[in-house]
Motif scaffolding. Sequence first.
Motif, short mmCIF file in Angstrom:
data_model
loop_
_atom_site.label_atom_id
_atom_site.label_comp_id
_atom_site.label_asym_id
_atom_site.label_seq_id
_atom_site.Cartn_x
_atom_site.Cartn_y
_atom_site.Cartn_z
N GLN A 59 12.38 76.97 -31.09
CA GLN A 59 12.84 76.08 -30.00
C GLN A 59 11.72 75.85 -28.97
N THR A 60 10.99 76.91 -28.63
CA THR A 60 9.93 76.70 -27.64
C THR A 60 8.79 75.87 -28.24
N PHE A 61 8.56 76.02 -29.55
CA PHE A 61 7.57 75.16 -30.20
C PHE A 61 8.00 73.70 -30.06
N ILE A 62 9.26 73.43 -30.39
CA ILE A 62 9.77 72.05 -30.34
C ILE A 62 9.66 71.50 -28.91
N HIS A 63 9.98 72.35 -27.95
CA HIS A 63 9.85 71.94 -26.55
C HIS A 63 8.38 71.58 -26.25
#
Lengths: 411, 411
Positions: free
Chosen positions: B57-61
């Motif tokens: 999720q933090t990658f996608i963010h």
Amino acid sequence: MKIEEKFEKMGVDHAPGQEVRRRDADLPLRGEALPGAPVDFSHGDVDAHPPIPGALQTFIHGFYEGGKQAYTEYRGRESIRVNLAKKLSGLTGCSIDAGEEMILTPGTQGALFLAVGATVARGDKVAYVEPDYFANRKMVEFFEGEKLPVFMNWRKREQGSGLDLEALEKTFQDGARLFLFSNPNNPTGAVCSREEMEKIASLSRTYGVTVIADELYARQMYDGAEFVHFSGLADKPDHLLTIIGPSKTESMSGFRLGVAFGTPALIRRMEKLQAIMTLRCSGYNQAAFADWLSEPEGWLDARVAVHRAIRDGLLEIFRRAGMEAATPRGGSYLFVRLPKLAVEPEQFISLLRIQARVIVTPGTEFGPQFTDWFRINFSQDHDKAMDAAARIVLLKDRYRKEKERDVSESE
Amino acid sequence: MKIEEKFEKMGVDHAPGQEVRRRDADLPLRGEALPGAPVDFSHGDVDAHPPIPGALQTFIHGFYEGGKQAYTEYRGRESIRVNLAKKLSGLTGCSIDAGEEMILTPGTQGALFLAVGATVARGDKVAYVEPDYFANRKMVEFFEGEKLPVFMNWRKREQGSGLDLEALEKTFQDGARLFLFSNPNNPTGAVCSREEMEKIASLSRTYGVTVIADELYARQMYDGAEFVHFSGLADKPDHLLTIIGPSKTESMSGFRLGVAFGTPALIRRMEKLQAIMTLRCSGYNQAAFADWLSEPEGWLDARVAVHRAIRDGLLEIFRRAGMEAATPRGGSYLFVRLPKLAVEPEQFISLLRIQARVIVTPGTEFGPQFTDWFRINFSQDHDKAMDAAARIVLLKDRYRKEKERDVSESE
């Protein structure tokens, strides 16, 4: 050479993207700051020109594939190499063996570093081009090779790149083992003609020279010009590495994806070096190679067309202001000349950043003699780029030498 | 040294993860293949122990943040460094300046390569440990340093690592400029005591030696043992780089994230080298650092507990079979000794892969004298690991020397 000396010579202060770390000494400010949206011409704007469609989704798919994608062999996951080899064979017109002739790397910078590290030992003579990508020169210095620059007269060319082929042959006669160059050229956008490439290939075979061809911008050609891949020549060099990747035209730089393909013995050395450098191109990121070179129909044409419009708009602004810039035939770079100013070019570049919120890269990054040139990457939002170029022109006029400025203002 | 020679000496054939590229010569097969799920002990299984919660999720963010995250300064995005410096200061007990004392790198391998490249010029003497991580030796060779191995008697230790401190001082007297080591040790899981570290630090200051401490497994300690960070010592070395990252305990290897922190002058050199190596740690991937060192409560304890159970199960299986292995005090590695066999150890390791579908790493990767040892990474599915260890034991019995085997079978 002692380690301290070695690093003393390596600079990053003026490298693109490092501006945020600069601390400027007192600058001779004239007038107020110019209003306008900030534009960072030191690299492309991936917000204006987003990564190729599907990239995030294939990354996510790779993540959920788990260990198979996280831990690939050092040269990259086999299924991805097979797919890429097929697509790159189609692009370049040469047949690439996915097993022995290709390695996936952390960005094309990673590929270049591995390629130079795999071919240059201390004292080896290396021919390279001026102007050309700043890291080429720095990599040769880091590996303690001997630098043999060859001038490229891109300003006077009628066709081709203007590379001085006689001077190139002279470096080969003088013992150069490697010739390293970008095509399309960074920072000028000059592109080698087929005749030039055939001559380079023929010389490399005559003198037993390895060639590293950085073709990062090969897909972004303007005005219907042909791009000839080195690897696709009928009589190509005996020892050839081609560097390419989706970081530029395709805006995938945030994934750090690069490819090198060519002579198996050199690819094997690059793999050995990658094993101690970064092990591999980031595992999950490798998945995103799937979308490259198979973009939706029309995607590439549209991307090239929008960049052509930006190029032409900028050329018009700079030329109208009397600033020299040769028309790039490929890629997103424009090399622009500054007139004589009342401040040093390096100061002017700092002033641009502070008073116009415009970042450009000094010409000296591309060769020590290019003191009055700067490079811009015009992969930007069209309108913001035009505004920023207008601010460069305004500030150029503001900092012209007193006498010339007076004349200009009285016109 | 010529470039061909330089690479002749560098091998990757036996490096972990490269087994897929091996082509074995005729092996003296005995009996049929053993059934069971394949286990690759050459690295951890991120499917069995997935990446820390929130990583994707933090990658996608980060991806959706766009250009700001794609193009960071070479040492990594400032906001991420500030956050990490705070958390790493808490972990290590030393105060880390995010601006001058830290760089984000493509994996801890990237950090190690940059650190060695920033400290070793041709002919510089480097002290390193045997056994220790295979790339340490290879990096010194690549940069043409002079190797001064120091033996670590991990088998006989009562406490601490068993590093021969007298031999270490001898290398410093002989002119070593750098000491490079992993703690917890790879491949044995030995951990330096506070006394050992204080002695190393004191010697480094006396002789002006730079220390590179690879603390990749620092968070994975067993049995309540204390881990002392080099950087947290009251009297630490004057020139110190610590290497750490989320690739192991946290299973984030597929993102290639590493950190180095320490002496500002050395961090600056590493940044200069990174500028020509890979430019930066992959931009979007850097975002995933946010989840590290701030995992949900209890996450780390649970991960360590499950690894402790696997460690203990494997130790029981190997020891019951008479195979020597010291208890790892930290990390996921187990270094196991083979008895005398009718085949060469290298052949046995190939046979394990072919007949038992088990991959292990030969001991010679960790020092030339460890011919009859192998390393396993026990970050695996518990039950599959136990089964695979049992197959190693079965195959070991099958390939024992004739005489010993007869005795064993008649028991």
